[in-house]
Design a protein around this motif. Structure first.
Motif: not given
Length: 373
Positions: A41-64
């Motif tokens: 969706x972000x037109x990025x690589x999986x690695x780019x996501x994990x370089x900013x957030x170490x896990x799906x849980x960390x990403x979800x908590x950042x949104x909340x």
């Protein structure tokens, strides 16, 4: 067109990840959301996501956390009386808190698809022991903050932590049912029920059995330099470190010890609680989310000038801990210092540290008698 700096590029990437993740979590919920789809969706690589957030849980908590912080930027005192100051009554204050808390319950007509992620929807998010421990401890800290707000509405001295715990049990239960059985329970009935809780006699006292046996604080004369640019997460304003007071550094596994500093404080003392963790990305964001949520409600109920709460700093980088000479911190950290005339006057580590420095320099007999209040 000027080239973006590295920091600007990182911020743009992070914003793209968050925007894509909001869409993914809104459509599929936390459990079924996939990091690969977020990257696509972000037109990025999986690695780019994990370089900013170490896990799906960390990403979800950042949104909340982001949703809570934005929701709380324009709130003022609100007790259902057109923004006027709340009634000094305990029942009115508790009822107003419950009503504001319950405002964000999902409606019966809401469906999982197209919903925004709910800031209090943490079901299935923390099944591991460190996360469950942190969640239990931050709930105790929430109860203390609510209790201090309630106590400020009464002329006589009274501990209201058990009342706060009971009220939080009720409203958190409503949050859980809103997820599992949408539409069950009337929010107005729940708010009225919380109001009537104030009439219960819970025989609430403060007398932890371990306090008479804690190790006394070490008296010292150490210099210290307060760290700059720290934010009080209760008021949202910068922290000013007074020349006299108690600073307690607590790991996310020992947040309940904050009350020991609050109850033992001398008149005029300013208590600062610095929360540290070994996992800022997940556990740290959990604490930030929960504290941000309850304080955004409390600011609308109790005027800040009548709320005798401590400073609360979420010290992800351990800046305060380092400034007072605590080199290694973790989830079980419990350490404290007393500052007098701008110097560190007393130090303590381990169970009861905050209480030990709060009473440092006073007679044990006098303070033990006060502990039973």
């Amino acid at each position: 067109m000027a080239r973006l700096t590295r920091a600007q590029q990182q911020e743009r990437t992070r914003a793209a990840v968050l925007a894509a993740a909001r869409e993914e979590f809104a459509e599929r919920g936390y459990t079924d959301a996939k990091v690969d789809r977020i990257a696509e969706r972000a037109e990025l690589t999986r690695g780019a996501v994990y370089s900013n957030f170490p896990s799906k849980r960390a990403l979800y908590l950042a949104i909340l956390t982001d949703s809570i912080e934005h929701a709380g930027t324009d709130t003022g005192a609100d007790t259902g009386t057109g923004g006027a100051a709340p009634s000094p009554g305990l029942a009115d204050t508790l009822g107003a808190f419950a009503r504001i808390w319950l405002e964000r319950l999902p409606l019966t007509s809401d469906t999982p698809s197209g919903q925004k992620p709910q800031p209090r929807s943490l079901a299935g998010l923390f099944e591991d022991e460190p996360g469950r421990t942190a969640l239990a401890q931050v709930t105790r800290l929430e109860a203390l903050l609510l209790a201090l707000a309630l106590e400020s509405r009464e002329p006589q001295e009274a501990r209201r932590v058990r009342l706060a715990e009971l009220a939080l049990t009720l409203v958190n239960g409503a949050d859980h049912l809103a997820d599992t059985a949408p539409g069950f329970g009337d929010p107005f009935d729940l708010a009225r029920a919380c109001r009537h809780l104030a009439g219960l006699d819970l025989a609430d006292t403060w007398n932890p059995p371990h306090l008479p046996y804690i190790t006394p604080a070490h008296l010292v004369q150490d210099d210290w330099e307060p760290p700059a640019e720290m934010t009080d997460h209760i008021t949202g304003r910068p922290v000013g470190f007074e020349p006299d007071g108690v600073i307690a550094v607590l790991g996310t596994g020992r947040l309940e010890a904050a009350e020991e500093a609050v109850r033992a404080a001398r008149p005029g003392d300013r208590i600062t609680v610095a929360v540290v963790t070994s996992d800022p990305a997940e556990v740290g964001r959990l604490v930030r989310l929960r504290i941000g949520d309850i304080t955004s409600c409390l600011r609308r109920v109790v005027p800040e000038d009548s709320w005798p709460a401590p400073h609360l700093v979420l010290d992800d980088g351990a800046a305060i801990a380092s400034a007072i000479g605590i080199p290694d911190v973790g989830d079980s950290t419990e350490a404290a210092v007393r500052v007098q005339a701008g110097r560190i006057f007393a130090r303590a580590h381990g169970r009861g540290a905050a209480y030990a420095v709060a009473i440092a320099g006073e007679t044990t007999t006098a303070r033990t008698g006060e502990a039973g209040r």
